[in-house]
Design a protein around this motif. Sequence first.
Motif, mmCIF file in Angstrom:
data_model
loop_
_atom_site.group_PDB
_atom_site.id
_atom_site.type_symbol
_atom_site.label_atom_id
_atom_site.label_comp_id
_atom_site.label_asym_id
_atom_site.label_seq_id
_atom_site.Cartn_x
_atom_site.Cartn_y
_atom_site.Cartn_z
ATOM 1 N N LEU A 51 0.821 -1.206 0.000
ATOM 2 C CA LEU A 51 0.000 0.000 0.000
ATOM 3 C C LEU A 51 0.864 1.270 0.000
ATOM 4 O O LEU A 51 0.633 2.217 0.743
ATOM 5 C CB LEU A 51 -0.941 -0.010 1.213
ATOM 6 C CG LEU A 51 -1.923 -1.194 1.275
ATOM 7 C CD1 LEU A 51 -2.735 -1.145 2.548
ATOM 8 C CD2 LEU A 51 -2.827 -1.195 0.052
ATOM 9 N N GLY A 52 1.923 1.233 -0.838
ATOM 10 C CA GLY A 52 2.758 2.409 -1.028
ATOM 11 C C GLY A 52 3.905 2.553 -0.050
ATOM 12 O O GLY A 52 4.764 3.426 -0.227
ATOM 13 N N GLU A 53 3.989 1.725 0.963
ATOM 14 C CA GLU A 53 5.070 1.802 1.951
ATOM 15 C C GLU A 53 6.067 0.678 1.714
ATOM 16 O O GLU A 53 5.692 -0.493 1.650
ATOM 17 C CB GLU A 53 4.506 1.703 3.370
ATOM 18 C CG GLU A 53 5.581 1.774 4.440
ATOM 19 C CD GLU A 53 5.013 1.543 5.831
ATOM 20 O OE1 GLU A 53 5.806 1.532 6.793
ATOM 21 O OE2 GLU A 53 3.790 1.341 5.955
ATOM 22 N N THR A 54 7.357 1.023 1.604
ATOM 23 C CA THR A 54 8.414 0.037 1.369
ATOM 24 C C THR A 54 9.195 -0.199 2.664
ATOM 25 O O THR A 54 9.551 0.765 3.364
ATOM 26 C CB THR A 54 9.374 0.515 0.271
ATOM 27 O OG1 THR A 54 8.638 0.712 -0.944
ATOM 28 C CG2 THR A 54 10.462 -0.525 0.014
ATOM 29 N N PHE A 55 9.473 -1.469 2.963
ATOM 30 C CA PHE A 55 10.171 -1.820 4.206
ATOM 31 C C PHE A 55 10.874 -3.163 4.032
ATOM 32 O O PHE A 55 10.507 -3.976 3.167
ATOM 33 C CB PHE A 55 9.184 -1.887 5.375
ATOM 34 C CG PHE A 55 7.936 -2.677 5.063
ATOM 35 C CD1 PHE A 55 7.889 -4.053 5.259
ATOM 36 C CD2 PHE A 55 6.811 -2.036 4.563
ATOM 37 C CE1 PHE A 55 6.747 -4.770 4.961
ATOM 38 C CE2 PHE A 55 5.659 -2.754 4.251
ATOM 39 C CZ PHE A 55 5.631 -4.136 4.451
ATOM 40 N N PRO A 56 11.929 -3.442 4.833
ATOM 41 C CA PRO A 56 12.604 -4.742 4.767
ATOM 42 C C PRO A 56 11.733 -5.831 5.385
ATOM 43 O O PRO A 56 10.953 -5.568 6.316
ATOM 44 C CB PRO A 56 13.880 -4.518 5.584
ATOM 45 C CG PRO A 56 13.532 -3.420 6.526
ATOM 46 C CD PRO A 56 12.584 -2.523 5.788
#
Length: 298
Positions: A51-56
């Motif tokens: 939903l548009g948020e990038t994370f490891p």
Amino acid sequence: MRKIIGRVLIAVGGFLVVAGVLTTLWAPGVVKKTPVDVDQTTRLDGTATKLGETFPVNVTSITKADSEASTDRTTVWVNTSCVVSNADGDAPDCVDGEDPRLVSATVGTFATDRVTALARDHENLPEGSTPYEGIVNKFPFDTEKKDYPYWDGTLGRTVDMEYVEATEMDGLPVYHFSSAVADEEIEIAEGTSGTYSQAVDIYVEPKTGAVVNQEQSQQRYLADGTQVLDLNVAFTDDQLATSVSEAKDNAANLDLITSTIPRIGFIGGAVALLLGALLLLVGRPRRATKAHVAPQPA
């Protein structure tokens, strides 16, 4: 003394030849079978965009064989897989459904043929289990340079896992396989339709069929084109090093039992039999012969 040594060599030679025959005919059918006591944890890491948020993210896949439910022909497996956000750098292997760090979690029970590695029906599977097909968690012993049907749990069917090339990983010979699906219709969530695309690259040690590395890229979209998930993961560095090391050891052990020992048996046995026979022949006593005396003239 020669007779004793010769007889000992013949006995040893006979034993080695019999051992060579047994390991040639019997051993492959015993050692080239998936064990029923496997308990394996595989770790991957990478990134996810949700939903548009990038994370490891960390991915933990635990695969256990149910030794009681398995048979001489079939291994029954239970697999749990968990994808967790590692934005804080200290995420556990998995979290419960209420934890916002959870990206996805799945549980699967299936059975595979212990020789071909292909999924199959089994009476000991829980009632209502999803009927798996094709390759699921490993490739067959003596993996061939050909395409295989590969189970895609999201689609609930197999896709083509295509042979790409023979290559190496840290000195280990491996076969590279690849599969891809694009814009397949799925249910993104209950009552919500969308599309799914995925590319998977797998590297297999061909003698044992073990997967030593896997790279996966997956995207999910709503029907209006909104991206819900973009996941890109591969084996962690530690997992890759462990997988390569274990594959080298297992392939060497398999070679020892199915190739080296039979070769020692046949060659060593033949040499011992030949030397033993020569010693027995050389050691045989010679028969005394009468000397022929020519008649003397009167």
